[in-house]
Design a protein around this motif. Structure first.
Motif, PDB file in Angstrom:
ATOM      1  N   SER A 135      -0.927  -6.240  -3.103  1.00  0.00           N
ATOM      2  CA  SER A 135      -0.349  -4.947  -2.740  1.00  0.00           C
ATOM      3  C   SER A 135       1.111  -5.133  -2.374  1.00  0.00           C
ATOM      4  O   SER A 135       1.505  -6.173  -1.851  1.00  0.00           O
ATOM      5  CB  SER A 135      -1.090  -4.340  -1.542  1.00  0.00           C
ATOM      6  N   CYS A 136       1.900  -4.110  -2.632  1.00  0.00           N
ATOM      7  CA  CYS A 136       3.305  -4.125  -2.247  1.00  0.00           C
ATOM      8  C   CYS A 136       3.669  -2.732  -1.752  1.00  0.00           C
ATOM      9  O   CYS A 136       3.642  -1.762  -2.521  1.00  0.00           O
ATOM     10  CB  CYS A 136       4.185  -4.514  -3.421  1.00  0.00           C
ATOM     11  N   ALA A 137       3.990  -2.657  -0.476  1.00  0.00           N
ATOM     12  CA  ALA A 137       4.394  -1.392   0.119  1.00  0.00           C
ATOM     13  C   ALA A 137       5.913  -1.318   0.170  1.00  0.00           C
ATOM     14  O   ALA A 137       6.557  -2.225   0.708  1.00  0.00           O
ATOM     15  CB  ALA A 137       3.807  -1.275   1.517  1.00  0.00           C
ATOM     16  N   ALA A 138       6.456  -0.268  -0.403  1.00  0.00           N
ATOM     17  CA  ALA A 138       7.901  -0.074  -0.416  1.00  0.00           C
ATOM     18  C   ALA A 138       8.301   0.909   0.673  1.00  0.00           C
ATOM     19  O   ALA A 138       7.640   1.928   0.883  1.00  0.00           O
ATOM     20  CB  ALA A 138       8.352   0.444  -1.773  1.00  0.00           C
TER      21      ALA A 138
ATOM     22  N   ARG B 212      -5.649  -8.821 -18.692  1.00  0.00           N
ATOM     23  CA  ARG B 212      -6.371  -9.255 -17.484  1.00  0.00           C
ATOM     24  C   ARG B 212      -5.891  -8.580 -16.209  1.00  0.00           C
ATOM     25  O   ARG B 212      -6.656  -8.425 -15.254  1.00  0.00           O
ATOM     26  CB  ARG B 212      -6.235 -10.777 -17.332  1.00  0.00           C
ATOM     27  N   PHE B 213      -4.632  -8.201 -16.172  1.00  0.00           N
ATOM     28  CA  PHE B 213      -4.048  -7.617 -14.958  1.00  0.00           C
ATOM     29  C   PHE B 213      -3.820  -6.124 -15.157  1.00  0.00           C
ATOM     30  O   PHE B 213      -3.525  -5.667 -16.264  1.00  0.00           O
ATOM     31  CB  PHE B 213      -2.704  -8.261 -14.633  1.00  0.00           C
ATOM     32  N   THR B 214      -3.946  -5.375 -14.076  1.00  0.00           N
ATOM     33  CA  THR B 214      -3.678  -3.943 -14.106  1.00  0.00           C
ATOM     34  C   THR B 214      -2.790  -3.571 -12.931  1.00  0.00           C
ATOM     35  O   THR B 214      -3.114  -3.905 -11.785  1.00  0.00           O
ATOM     36  CB  THR B 214      -4.978  -3.127 -14.030  1.00  0.00           C
ATOM     37  N   ILE B 215      -1.704  -2.889 -13.225  1.00  0.00           N
ATOM     38  CA  ILE B 215      -0.813  -2.415 -12.169  1.00  0.00           C
ATOM     39  C   ILE B 215      -1.050  -0.928 -11.966  1.00  0.00           C
ATOM     40  O   ILE B 215      -1.260  -0.178 -12.923  1.00  0.00           O
ATOM     41  CB  ILE B 215       0.666  -2.706 -12.494  1.00  0.00           C
ATOM     42  N   SER B 216      -1.046  -0.513 -10.712  1.00  0.00           N
ATOM     43  CA  SER B 216      -1.225   0.902 -10.401  1.00  0.00           C
ATOM     44  C   SER B 216      -0.356   1.259  -9.200  1.00  0.00           C
ATOM     45  O   SER B 216       0.072   0.382  -8.454  1.00  0.00           O
ATOM     46  CB  SER B 216      -2.692   1.217 -10.102  1.00  0.00           C
ATOM     47  N   LYS B 217      -0.112   2.528  -9.030  1.00  0.00           N
ATOM     48  CA  LYS B 217       0.788   2.972  -7.956  1.00  0.00           C
ATOM     49  C   LYS B 217       0.201   4.156  -7.226  1.00  0.00           C
ATOM     50  O   LYS B 217      -0.300   5.099  -7.838  1.00  0.00           O
ATOM     51  CB  LYS B 217       2.154   3.328  -8.546  1.00  0.00           C
TER      52      LYS B 217
ATOM     53  N   LYS C 168       1.552   6.655  -0.795  1.00  0.00           N
ATOM     54  CA  LYS C 168       1.807   5.505   0.081  1.00  0.00           C
ATOM     55  C   LYS C 168       3.019   4.699  -0.378  1.00  0.00           C
ATOM     56  O   LYS C 168       3.390   3.738   0.293  1.00  0.00           O
ATOM     57  CB  LYS C 168       0.579   4.597   0.117  1.00  0.00           C
ATOM     58  N   ASN C 169       3.575   5.066  -1.516  1.00  0.00           N
ATOM     59  CA  ASN C 169       4.683   4.310  -2.114  1.00  0.00           C
ATOM     60  C   ASN C 169       4.324   2.828  -2.189  1.00  0.00           C
ATOM     61  O   ASN C 169       5.106   1.943  -1.798  1.00  0.00           O
ATOM     62  CB  ASN C 169       5.978   4.513  -1.343  1.00  0.00           C
ATOM     63  N   THR C 170       3.138   2.590  -2.688  1.00  0.00           N
ATOM     64  CA  THR C 170       2.585   1.240  -2.774  1.00  0.00           C
ATOM     65  C   THR C 170       2.135   0.968  -4.199  1.00  0.00           C
ATOM     66  O   THR C 170       1.532   1.832  -4.841  1.00  0.00           O
ATOM     67  CB  THR C 170       1.405   1.081  -1.799  1.00  0.00           C
ATOM     68  N   VAL C 171       2.433  -0.229  -4.675  1.00  0.00           N
ATOM     69  CA  VAL C 171       1.984  -0.653  -5.990  1.00  0.00           C
ATOM     70  C   VAL C 171       0.974  -1.785  -5.825  1.00  0.00           C
ATOM     71  O   VAL C 171       1.101  -2.612  -4.914  1.00  0.00           O
ATOM     72  CB  VAL C 171       3.177  -1.075  -6.874  1.00  0.00           C
ATOM     73  N   TYR C 172      -0.032  -1.765  -6.688  1.00  0.00           N
ATOM     74  CA  TYR C 172      -1.098  -2.746  -6.633  1.00  0.00           C
ATOM     75  C   TYR C 172      -1.138  -3.530  -7.940  1.00  0.00           C
ATOM     76  O   TYR C 172      -0.851  -2.986  -9.011  1.00  0.00           O
ATOM     77  CB  TYR C 172      -2.446  -2.059  -6.430  1.00  0.00           C
ATOM     78  N   LEU C 173      -1.521  -4.789  -7.849  1.00  0.00           N
ATOM     79  CA  LEU C 173      -1.729  -5.601  -9.030  1.00  0.00           C
ATOM     80  C   LEU C 173      -3.144  -6.161  -8.965  1.00  0.00           C
ATOM     81  O   LEU C 173      -3.418  -7.059  -8.164  1.00  0.00           O
ATOM     82  CB  LEU C 173      -0.705  -6.734  -9.114  1.00  0.00           C
ATOM     83  N   GLN C 174      -4.017  -5.596  -9.765  1.00  0.00           N
ATOM     84  CA  GLN C 174      -5.378  -6.093  -9.860  1.00  0.00           C
ATOM     85  C   GLN C 174      -5.408  -7.206 -10.889  1.00  0.00           C
ATOM     86  O   GLN C 174      -5.089  -6.988 -12.060  1.00  0.00           O
ATOM     87  CB  GLN C 174      -6.334  -4.972 -10.268  1.00  0.00           C
TER      88      GLN C 174
END
Length: 122
Positions: free
Chosen positions: A21-24, A67-72, A76-82
């Motif tokens: 997770s990355c919170a901006a 294999r990886f999925t990015i979502s936002k 929350k202005n947060t991006v996730y990398l599954q």
């Protein structure tokens, strides 16, 4: 100014999954595309994935796109990398990055998080 705070790294086995997770934050943070780079020991930092400001457009490197999925989460202005089906070669420090657009996201400018370690054992 944009501040980026990553979380979710750790030690896993090959084939396992992990979510970063990355919170901006910052007054203009919602105006930026968010993405992930990684740097393995002895290697240059490389692009992994990115999400547009709206979250509607995404981009992946060839090595992770299946294999990886990015979502936002815009609220929350947060991006996730599954990250699924992890491999030992995915071992690296993963950095969150903010730039004006996905197409501009070369890593040459913009903002960086402090990084989070992902280690995949075989």
């Amino acid at each position: 100014q944009v501040q980026l705070a990553e979380s979710g790294g750790g030690l896993v086995q090959a084939g396992d999954s992990l979510m970063l997770s990355c919170a901006a934050s910052g007054r203009t943070s919602n105006l930026y595309a968010l993405g992930w780079f990684r740097q393995a020991p002895g290697k240059e930092r490389e692009f992994v994935a990115a999400s547009s400001r709206s979250g509607l457009a995404t981009k992946y490197s060839d090595s992770v796109k299946d294999r990886f999925t990015i979502s936002k989460d815009n609220a929350k202005n947060t991006v996730y990398l599954q990250m699924n089906a992890l491999k030992p070669e995915d071992t690296a420090v993963y950095y969150c990055h903010a730039d004006v657009t996905i197409s501009a996201m070369s890593g040459a400018r913009g903002y960086w998080g402090q990084g989070t370690q992902v280690t995949v054992s075989s």
